[in-house]
Every structure is written in C-alpha cells, then in structure tokens.
Design a protein around this motif. Structure first.
Motif, short mmCIF file in Angstrom:
data_model
loop_
_atom_site.label_atom_id
_atom_site.label_comp_id
_atom_site.label_asym_id
_atom_site.label_seq_id
_atom_site.Cartn_x
_atom_site.Cartn_y
_atom_site.Cartn_z
N LEU A 13 48.34 43.14 28.74
CA LEU A 13 46.91 43.16 28.49
C LEU A 13 46.58 42.57 27.11
O LEU A 13 45.62 41.82 26.97
N GLU A 14 47.39 42.89 26.12
CA GLU A 14 47.16 42.34 24.78
C GLU A 14 47.28 40.82 24.77
O GLU A 14 46.60 40.15 23.99
N GLN A 15 48.11 40.28 25.64
CA GLN A 15 48.30 38.83 25.72
C GLN A 15 47.25 38.18 26.63
O GLN A 15 47.28 36.97 26.84
N GLY A 16 46.35 38.97 27.17
CA GLY A 16 45.28 38.43 27.99
C GLY A 16 45.60 38.26 29.46
O GLY A 16 44.84 37.63 30.20
N HIS A 17 46.71 38.82 29.92
CA HIS A 17 47.08 38.72 31.33
C HIS A 17 46.37 39.79 32.15
O HIS A 17 46.22 40.92 31.68
N PRO A 18 45.96 39.47 33.37
CA PRO A 18 45.40 40.51 34.23
C PRO A 18 46.53 41.42 34.72
O PRO A 18 47.64 40.94 34.98
N VAL A 19 46.25 42.69 34.82
CA VAL A 19 47.26 43.65 35.26
C VAL A 19 46.68 44.46 36.41
O VAL A 19 45.58 44.99 36.32
N ARG A 20 47.43 44.54 37.50
CA ARG A 20 47.09 45.39 38.64
C ARG A 20 48.16 46.45 38.74
O ARG A 20 49.34 46.15 38.92
N ALA A 21 47.76 47.70 38.61
CA ALA A 21 48.72 48.81 38.62
C ALA A 21 48.57 49.60 39.92
O ALA A 21 47.49 50.09 40.23
N PHE A 22 49.64 49.69 40.66
CA PHE A 22 49.65 50.49 41.88
C PHE A 22 50.13 51.90 41.50
O PHE A 22 51.20 52.06 40.94
N VAL A 23 49.29 52.89 41.78
CA VAL A 23 49.60 54.27 41.40
C VAL A 23 49.57 55.15 42.64
O VAL A 23 48.86 54.87 43.60
N ARG A 24 50.34 56.21 42.60
CA ARG A 24 50.37 57.14 43.74
C ARG A 24 49.20 58.11 43.70
O ARG A 24 48.74 58.57 44.74
N GLN A 25 48.76 58.46 42.49
CA GLN A 25 47.66 59.41 42.36
C GLN A 25 46.62 58.85 41.40
O GLN A 25 46.97 58.25 40.38
N ASP A 26 45.37 59.08 41.70
CA ASP A 26 44.30 58.67 40.82
C ASP A 26 44.05 59.81 39.83
O ASP A 26 43.13 60.60 39.98
N ASP A 27 44.90 59.87 38.83
CA ASP A 27 44.89 60.98 37.90
C ASP A 27 44.61 60.49 36.47
O ASP A 27 44.10 59.39 36.28
N GLU A 28 44.93 61.31 35.49
CA GLU A 28 44.68 60.95 34.09
C GLU A 28 45.44 59.69 33.67
O GLU A 28 44.93 58.89 32.89
N ARG A 29 46.64 59.50 34.21
CA ARG A 29 47.38 58.29 33.86
C ARG A 29 46.68 57.06 34.41
O ARG A 29 46.60 56.03 33.74
N ALA A 30 46.15 57.16 35.63
CA ALA A 30 45.39 56.05 36.21
C ALA A 30 44.15 55.78 35.37
O ALA A 30 43.79 54.62 35.11
N HIS A 31 43.48 56.83 34.94
CA HIS A 31 42.29 56.69 34.10
C HIS A 31 42.65 55.98 32.80
O HIS A 31 41.92 55.09 32.34
N SER A 32 43.76 56.33 32.23
CA SER A 32 44.22 55.70 30.99
C SER A 32 44.48 54.20 31.18
O SER A 32 44.15 53.39 30.31
N LEU A 33 45.04 53.85 32.33
CA LEU A 33 45.27 52.43 32.63
C LEU A 33 43.95 51.68 32.76
O LEU A 33 43.82 50.56 32.26
N ARG A 34 42.98 52.30 33.43
CA ARG A 34 41.65 51.68 33.56
C ARG A 34 41.02 51.47 32.18
O ARG A 34 40.45 50.43 31.90
#
Length: 55
Positions: A13-34
C-alpha cells in the motif's frame, strides 16, 4: 492476519499498489485492513468459486 502478511500489505500500500485481502471473518483485523486502504473480501474458507469470481 499474520505478522508477515500484514507487513506485506502495508509495504504494498505504501508503494501505491492495490491490495485485495481475502479474510475468513469480517472482524477488527478486516476493519484495520480497510482503514489502511486495502479492499477486503470476506469469505468462508472453502468457497473456491467465490475466490475465482473475485479474481
């Protein structure tokens, strides 16, 4: 999310690349990624067809 994976997400993300993260649960870690700027795709483990469609 493991420490190495999160570190890679941050670097990409710092280098400007798009990142798609596949997560098992939409939890606090997913929120942090968003908040960091990643696209978060929740999916239960084993849903191979949904992964192919997102890809």
């Amino acid at each position: 999310m493991g420490g190495v994976s999160r570190t890679m997400v941050d670097i990409l993300l710092e280098q400007g690349h798009p990142v798609r993260a596949f997560v098992r649960q939409d939890d606090e870690r997913a929120h942090s990624l968003r908040q960091a700027g990643a696209e978060v795709c929740p999916h239960p483990a084993g849903e191979a067809e949904r992964l192919r469609q997102a890809g």
